[in-house]
Design an enzyme around this catalytic site. Structure first.
Site, short mmCIF file in Angstrom:
data_model
loop_
_atom_site.label_atom_id
_atom_site.label_comp_id
_atom_site.label_asym_id
_atom_site.label_seq_id
_atom_site.Cartn_x
_atom_site.Cartn_y
_atom_site.Cartn_z
CB CYS A 91 -0.94 -0.12 1.28
SG CYS A 91 -0.44 0.97 2.45
CD GLU A 151 1.23 0.74 -3.35
OE1 GLU A 151 0.63 1.76 -3.36
OE2 GLU A 151 2.33 0.60 -2.66
N1 PCD Z 1 -2.17 0.55 -15.48
C1 PCD Z 1 -1.21 -0.47 -15.05
C2 PCD Z 1 -0.60 -0.40 -13.90
C3 PCD Z 1 0.27 -1.37 -13.64
N2 PCD Z 1 0.41 -2.09 -14.68
C4 PCD Z 1 1.47 -3.56 -14.53
O1 PCD Z 1 1.17 -3.99 -13.22
C5 PCD Z 1 2.53 -4.22 -12.44
C6 PCD Z 1 2.41 -3.05 -11.03
O2 PCD Z 1 2.57 -2.12 -11.66
P1 PCD Z 1 2.55 -0.89 -10.32
O3 PCD Z 1 1.26 -0.45 -9.64
O4 PCD Z 1 2.73 0.59 -11.19
O5 PCD Z 1 3.51 -1.05 -9.24
P2 PCD Z 1 5.09 -1.07 -9.25
O6 PCD Z 1 5.67 -0.02 -8.82
O7 PCD Z 1 5.76 -1.85 -10.45
O8 PCD Z 1 5.21 -2.43 -7.91
C7 PCD Z 1 5.27 -1.93 -6.66
C8 PCD Z 1 4.06 -2.72 -6.00
O9 PCD Z 1 3.99 -4.06 -6.57
C9 PCD Z 1 3.26 -4.92 -5.77
N3 PCD Z 1 3.11 -6.28 -6.27
C10 PCD Z 1 4.02 -7.23 -6.33
N4 PCD Z 1 4.03 -8.32 -7.04
C11 PCD Z 1 4.93 -8.93 -6.72
N5 PCD Z 1 5.14 -10.33 -7.85
N6 PCD Z 1 6.14 -9.04 -6.09
C12 PCD Z 1 5.88 -8.11 -5.17
O10 PCD Z 1 6.96 -7.90 -4.17
C13 PCD Z 1 4.98 -6.93 -5.23
N7 PCD Z 1 5.07 -5.73 -4.56
C14 PCD Z 1 3.61 -5.03 -4.47
C15 PCD Z 1 3.95 -3.76 -3.91
S1 PCD Z 1 4.09 -3.56 -2.34
MO1 PCD Z 1 5.32 -1.68 -1.46
O11 PCD Z 1 6.82 -1.96 -1.71
O12 PCD Z 1 4.38 -2.05 -0.03
O13 PCD Z 1 5.18 0.14 -1.34
S2 PCD Z 1 4.19 -1.22 -3.88
C16 PCD Z 1 4.17 -2.65 -4.65
C17 PCD Z 1 3.60 -3.58 -13.23
O14 PCD Z 1 4.23 -4.68 -13.82
C18 PCD Z 1 2.81 -2.75 -14.22
O15 PCD Z 1 3.37 -2.62 -15.47
C19 PCD Z 1 -0.10 -2.52 -16.06
O16 PCD Z 1 0.13 -3.36 -16.53
N8 PCD Z 1 -1.19 -1.33 -16.09
CU LIG Z 2 1.18 1.36 3.54
#
Ligand code: PCD
Ligand SMILES: [Cu+]
Length: 805
Positions: A384, A759
Site C-alpha cells: 500500500c 497495491e
Molecule cells: N495500468 C497498469 C498499471 C500497472 N501495470 C503493471 O502492473 C505491475 C505493477 O505496477 P505498479 O502498480 O506500478 O507497481 P510497481 O511500482 O511496479 O510495483 C510496486 C508494487 O508491486 C506490488 N506487486 C508485487 N508483485 C510481486 N510479484 N511481488 C512484489 O513484491 C510486489 N509488491 C507489491 C508492492 S508492495 Mo510496496 O513496496 O509496500 O510500497 S508497492 C508494490 C507492473 O508490472 C505494471 O507494469 C499495468 O500493466 N497497467
Molecule cells: Cu502502506
C-alpha cells in the site's frame, strides 16, 4: 516485405504493445530455476555473517564477550558497536529522520535486535559462533502498548533524552516521536458539534509484516586495489541505497556499485536499510573479502520492517439523510524502538491524509502521534502506498459504522457521498487533488455484477432462519469502495532524504531495430521486463519481443528512486513513454529525410512514418533505426537513443469497488469466502494479464491480513508469531476464487493515462474482508471488532453477542 500486406491492426498486434496480455518474459527463467537471487551470488573467498540477537525486548547490554566465539575454528571476526563506533557506523539514519542502532549500543529496544555480527568461513560456523558470544544483559521494564508508553516514566530512547524537538516538530513526552496534523481542527469540531448524527469508533489496524518469500540479504565486496565497493542486495531502491552508503561511509559514490539482482518479493519489506547491509559492508572492508549476509525466516519476521500498528480513533458526522458533513481522526502510531518508517520525508504518517477516501467530505481533520515502544522498528507500506491501506480501512469502517447509526444500507450511504465524476480534479479537505475518477459507474457495475439486492434478501432470510434455529451460519456482504494515491512524486512534495522522487528511463535502439531500456525502478516480481517493453513497443513501433529491459544496476541504470508505493507505472512508466517519444521525434526527422519530404509531411502509423496522403511511401522504425547509424542526416548526430527523467505533476488516483460474500459458522468461527468480486480502475491498462495477477496476489495478501496474519507480542515483548507456524500465509487451500473486472478512467496528466495497480488489491481487499465479517454480525448487534478475524476472534464475537445460546 510482408509488412506491406498486413493491416494496421495486424501490425499493431505483432508489436505486443499496450493492452496485450503478453506472457511474462521473466517466467522462462523463473519457472526453470534460473533466477539469480542474492543468495545465489557466490564469490571467491566469500565469508558469511550472522547476527547475535537480543532475547530481551528491553535490556541494558552490560558486556559482550567474544572470546569463545573467536576461538572457534573458521571464525574470522566478531563485530560489536564498539568496533563500529570509531567509523561512526554503530548508528545509522532511518528514512523517517530518526536514527537506529546498527549494533546494540548500551541497550536493546526490541526482541531480536542486532547485538553482534559474527563473520566466518561458512554460514554454519557463523551460526555456531553466534551462540558462543556471551552477552550480559540487565532486563529493563518492557512497554508494548503505545498508550501506556506515553504515560510511562521509563525512557525508551535514552539517546534522545531531553530532546524536545524531533525530525517532525515538538515531542510531547520522552517516548513520543512526532505529531502530524492535517486539515482544520476547529472547523471540523464545530461541524461535529452541530451535526444531526455523529458516529464514533476506535478502528485498530493491527501490526503485520510483508513476509516476502525471499528474506532480506546482501553481499558486499570491497576491492581494495580499485577502491570499488560492490554491494548486491534485496533493495527496492538501489540508487537511494548507493547514495546513503556513500554518505554514511564516506566512499565516493562513483566507487560504489549497488546491484539488486532478482528479488523474491518485496512488498515494502525491502525499502529501508538494515543492520545486515551495513555490517556486511564493514566486514568486507575489514577483512578484504566478500561477505554475505542472508537472514532466515524468523529473523525476517522479528527484526525487519513491520507494517501498520495504527490505532485510529474516528468521528464521522452526517445529516439525518446520510450526507457526510465532517470527518475527524486521531491516530496513535506504534513505531517500535526506532522510527524506521519508509515514507517521503515530509510525510511522517505517509499519505494517511487520504482517509476521506472516495467521499466528498467538506471538512476534515487528522492528527497522528508517533510513539516508541519495545517492538521491532519499521512502519513500511506493505502493499500500500505509504499508509493508504490504513486510511482506506479507517474510512471504509467508519462508513459502515455510520450506516449502522443511520440505520441505512451501506451501499446507499456510499452512493450518496461519492465524489461525482464532474467534480474531478477534486480538492480533498485534507489537501490532495484527486486527478480523475468515476466512482458511481464503478459502484453500480459492481453491485449489479453480484446482484446486490438478492444478496441482501438472502441475508435477511438467513437472519430469520438463524433466529428460528434452522441454521448456524450467518452471511456477510463486505462492501468497499477505495481510492488509492500512488506515484510519488511530485518532487516538490515528495523526497526521500532530500532525493526528489522522480524516476527515469533510458532507451537505446540498436542498428537492427532491437533495443535495450534501462529504468531507475526494480521489479520484485511485478513483471517490469514484460510491461515496460510494451509501453515502448506501442510508442515507437518495435516489437516488445525485441526490447530488453534492465533494472537494478546503479552502474548502468539512470538514477531513480525505486519500486514501492506503486510508483513504477505512474513515474518510471511515464519516463518510459517520454523517452520513447524523444526517439520517435528523431526518427521522424530521419524518415522525412529518407523519404525526401518535409518533417511535417510524414505521419506516424503504428510502426512507421508514412508520407501524408501517400501511405505506400513509408519507412518502418526498423529501417529508420538502421539509417540512424549509417545514413544520418547531415548535421544530425548519429545514433538513436534517449533518456527521460520524469517529475510527475501529480500523483495518480486509482480506485476500485470490491465486494466479498462470506459464510460464517458461529459455533466454530470458521469462515468461507463464497464470492469475491474486484473491480479495479487503474486508468490505461498496459497488460491485463499482469494486472489480473497483481489483483489475485494483492487480494490474497489482504485475505491474510484481515483473517489471521499478525505480529503479536506478549507483555514481556516476546514475539508470538515469529515463524510460519504462527504467522498466517494463505495457501491454495485458503485462497478463494476471485472475479476481476475493470473500468478505465485514464489519468489526465500521465503520458499514457496509466495509474498504478499493484497495491490497490490490498487497499481494497482488507476492508472488504473485514466488512464482510462485521456485516454478518450487524443484524445481531455488532458495531466494531478488531482484526485479524481469526476463528477464535470470530467465535468470541458470536459469543459476546449471545449467539451461542
Ligand atoms: N495500468 C497498469 C498499471 C500497472 N501495470 C503493471 O502492473 C505491475 C505493477 O505496477 P505498479 O502498480 O506500478 O507497481 P510497481 O511500482 O511496479 O510495483 C510496486 C508494487 O508491486 C506490488 N506487486 C508485487 N508483485 C510481486 N510479484 N511481488 C512484489 O513484491 C510486489 N509488491 C507489491 C508492492 S508492495 Mo510496496 O513496496 O509496500 O510500497 S508497492 C508494490 C507492473 O508490472 C505494471 O507494469 C499495468 O500493466 N497497467
Ligand atoms: Cu502502506
Amino acid at each position: 516485405m510482408n509488412d506491406q500486406t498486413l493491416t494496421a491492426e495486424e501490425r499493431a498486434a505483432n508489436l505486443k504493445g499496450m493492452g496485450c496480455a503478453r506472457k511474462r518474459v521473466e517466467d522462462v527463467r523463473f519457472t526453470q530455476g534460473k533466477g539469480n537471487y542474492v543468495d545465489d551470488i557466490k564469490m571467491d573467498g566469500m565469508l558469511f555473517g550472522d547476527f547475535v540477537r537480543s532475547p530481551y525486548a528491553h535490556a541494558r547490554v552490560k558486556s559482550v564477550n567474544k572470546e569463545a566465539a573467536l576461538a572457534l575454528p573458521g571464525v574470522i571476526a566478531v563485530l560489536t558497536a564498539e568496533d563500529l563506533a570509531p567509523l561512526g557506523l554503530h548508528w545509522m539514519p532511518t528514512l523517517a529522520g530518526d536514527k537506529q542502532m546498527v549494533l546494540a549500543d548500551g541497550k536493546v529496544l526490541f526482541q531480536g535486535q542486532e547485538v553482534a555480527f559474527v563473520v566466518a568461513e561458512d554460514r554454519y560456523i557463523a551460526a555456531d559462533a553466534a551462540e558462543l558470544v556471551d552477552v550480559d544483559y540487565e532486563e529493563l521494564p518492557v512497554i508494548t502498548d503505545p498508550f501506556e508508553s506515553l504515560k510511562s516514566d521509563v525512557v525508551l530512547r535514552e539517546d534522545l533524552e531531553g530532546q524536545t524537538e524531533g525530525a517532525h516538530g515538538p515531542r510531547k513526552h520522552h517516548n513520543h516521536i512526532f505529531t502530524w496534523e492535517q486539515g482544520d481542527k476547529d472547523a471540523t469540531e464545530a461541524v461535529l458539534a452541530e451535526a444531526d448524527v455523529v458516529a464514533e469508533e476506535m478502528v485498530y489496524y493491527h501490526r503485520t509484516h510483508p513476509c516476502p518469500l525471499e528474506t532480506c540479504g546482501s553481499v558486499a565486496s570491497m576491492d581494495k586495489v580499485t577502491g570499488k565497493l560492490t554491494l548486491y542486495g534485496t533493495f527496492q531502491a538501489p540508487h537511494a541505497i548507493r547514495t546513503v552508503v556513500s554518505l554514511i561511509s564516506g566512499i565516493a559514490e562513483h566507487n560504489i556499485r549497488v546491484i539488486s539482482p532478482d528479488i523474491g518479493g518485496g512488498f515494502g519489506n525491502k525499502v529501508g536499510a538494515y543492520a545486515g547491509y551495513v555490517c556486511s559492508v564493514v566486514a568486507s572492508i575489514v577483512t578484504g573479502k566478500p561477505v554475505k549476509w542472508v537472514e532466515d525466516r524468523m529473523e525476517n519476521l522479528m527484526s525487519t520492517a513491520f507494517a501498520r500498528d495504527y490505532w485510529m480513533q474516528g468521528k464521522i458526522a452526517a445529516t439525518k439523510e446520510g450526507k457526510i458533513t465532517g470527518l475527524w481522526c486521531h491516530t496513535t502510531a506504534d513505531h517500535g524502538g526506532f522510527d524506521a518508517c519508509a515514507d517521503p520525508t515530509k510525510f511522517p504518517a505517509g499519505f494517511m491524509n487520504i482517509c476521506t477516501g472516495s467521499y466528498d467530505i467538506p471538512m476534515a481533520y487528522l492528527a497522528v502521534d508517533g510513539v516508541y515502544t519495545n517492538k521491532a522498528p519499521g512502519g513500511v507500506a506493505y502493499r500500500c502506498s505509504f499508509r493508504v491501506t490504513e486510511a482506506a480501512y479507517f474510512i471504509e469502517r467508519m462508513i459502515e459504522v455510520l450506516a449502522i447509526k443511520l440505520n441505512m444500507d451501506a451501499a446507499e450511504l456510499r452512493r450518496i457521498n461519492f465524489i461525482k465524476a464532474d467534480q474531478f480534479p477534486y480538492q480533498s479537505a485534507l489537501g490532495w487533488e484527486y486527478d480523475s475518477g468515476d466512482y458511481h459507474t464503478a459502484w453500480e457495475k459492481a453491485l449489479k455484477a453480484v446482484d446486490y439486492d438478492s444478496l441482501r434478501a438472502e441475508q435477511a432470510q438467513r437472519v430469520e432462519d438463524f433466529k428460528a434455529g434452522k441454521t448456524r451460519k450467518v452471511l456477510g456482504i463486505g462492501l468497499t469502495h477505495f481510492t488509492e494515491i500512488v506515484g510519488a512524486g511530485p518532487v516538490k512534495n515528495c523526497d526521500i532524504l532530500g532525493l526528489g522522487m522522480f524516476d527515469s528511463c533510458e532507451i537505446r535502439i540498436h542498428p537492427t531495430g532491437s533495443a535495450i531500456a534501462r529504468l531507475g525502478t526494480i521489479s520484485q516480481g511485478q513483471g517490469h521486463a514484460t510491461t515496460f517493453a510494451q509501453i515502448i513497443a506501442s510508442e515507437i513501433g518495435l516489437p516488445a519481443d525485441d526490447i530488453t529491459l534492465e533494472e537494478g544496476d546503479t552502474d548502468t541504470a539512470p538514477y531513480g528512486l525505486g519500486t514501492y508505493g506503486s510508483r513504477s507505472t505512474p513515474v518510471a512508466g511515464a519516463a518510459t513513454a517520454m523517452a520513447a517519444r524523444k526517439i520517435r521525434a528523431k526518427a521522424q526527422m530521419i524518415a522525412a529525410y529518407l523519404l525526401e519530404v518535409h518533417d511535417n509531411d510524414v505521419e506516424w502509423d503504428v510502426d512507421r512514418f508514412a508520407v501524408k496522403g501517400a501511405p505506400e511511401r513509408f519507412k518502418t522504425m526498423k529501417e529508420i533505426a538502421f539509417a540512424a547509424y549509417n545514413q544520418a542526416i547531415p548535421g544530425l548526430e548519429p545514433g538513436l537513443e534517449a533518456v527521460s527523467y520524469y517529475d510527475p505533476p501529480n500523483m495518480t488516483y486509482p480506485f476500485g469497488a470490491y465486494i466479498c460474500v462470506m459464510e460464517i459458522d458461529v459455533d466454530t468461527g470458521e469462515w468461507e469466502v463464497r464470492q469475491f468480486y474486484a473491480l479495479d480502475d487503474c486508468g490505461t491498462r498496459i497488460n491485463p494479464m499482469i494486472i489480473e495477477g497483481q489483483v489475485h496476489g494483492g487480494v490474497t495478501e489482504a485475505l491474510a491480513i484481515a483473517m489471521g496474519q499478525e505480529i503479536a507480542y506478549d507483555e514481556m515483548g516476546n514475539i508470538k508469531t515469529g515463524t510460519l507456524m504462527d504467522f498466517f500465509i494463505p495457501t491454495a487451500w485458503e485462497t478463494p476464487n476471485y472475479t476481476t473486472d475493470h473500468t478505465v478512467t485514464p489519468s489526465p496528466h500521465h503520458p499514457i493515462g496509466a495509474k498504478g495497480v499493484g497495491e490497490s488489491p490490498n487497499v481494497g481487499g482488507v476492508p472488504a474482508f473485514s466488512n464482510a465479517v462485521h456485516d454478518a454480525f450487524r443484524p445481531f448487534g455488532l458495531v466494531q471488532s478488531h482484526m485479524p478475524h481469526d476463528h477464535w476472534r470470530i467465535w468470541k464475537i458470536a459469543n459476546n453477542l449471545g449467539m451461542h445460546g
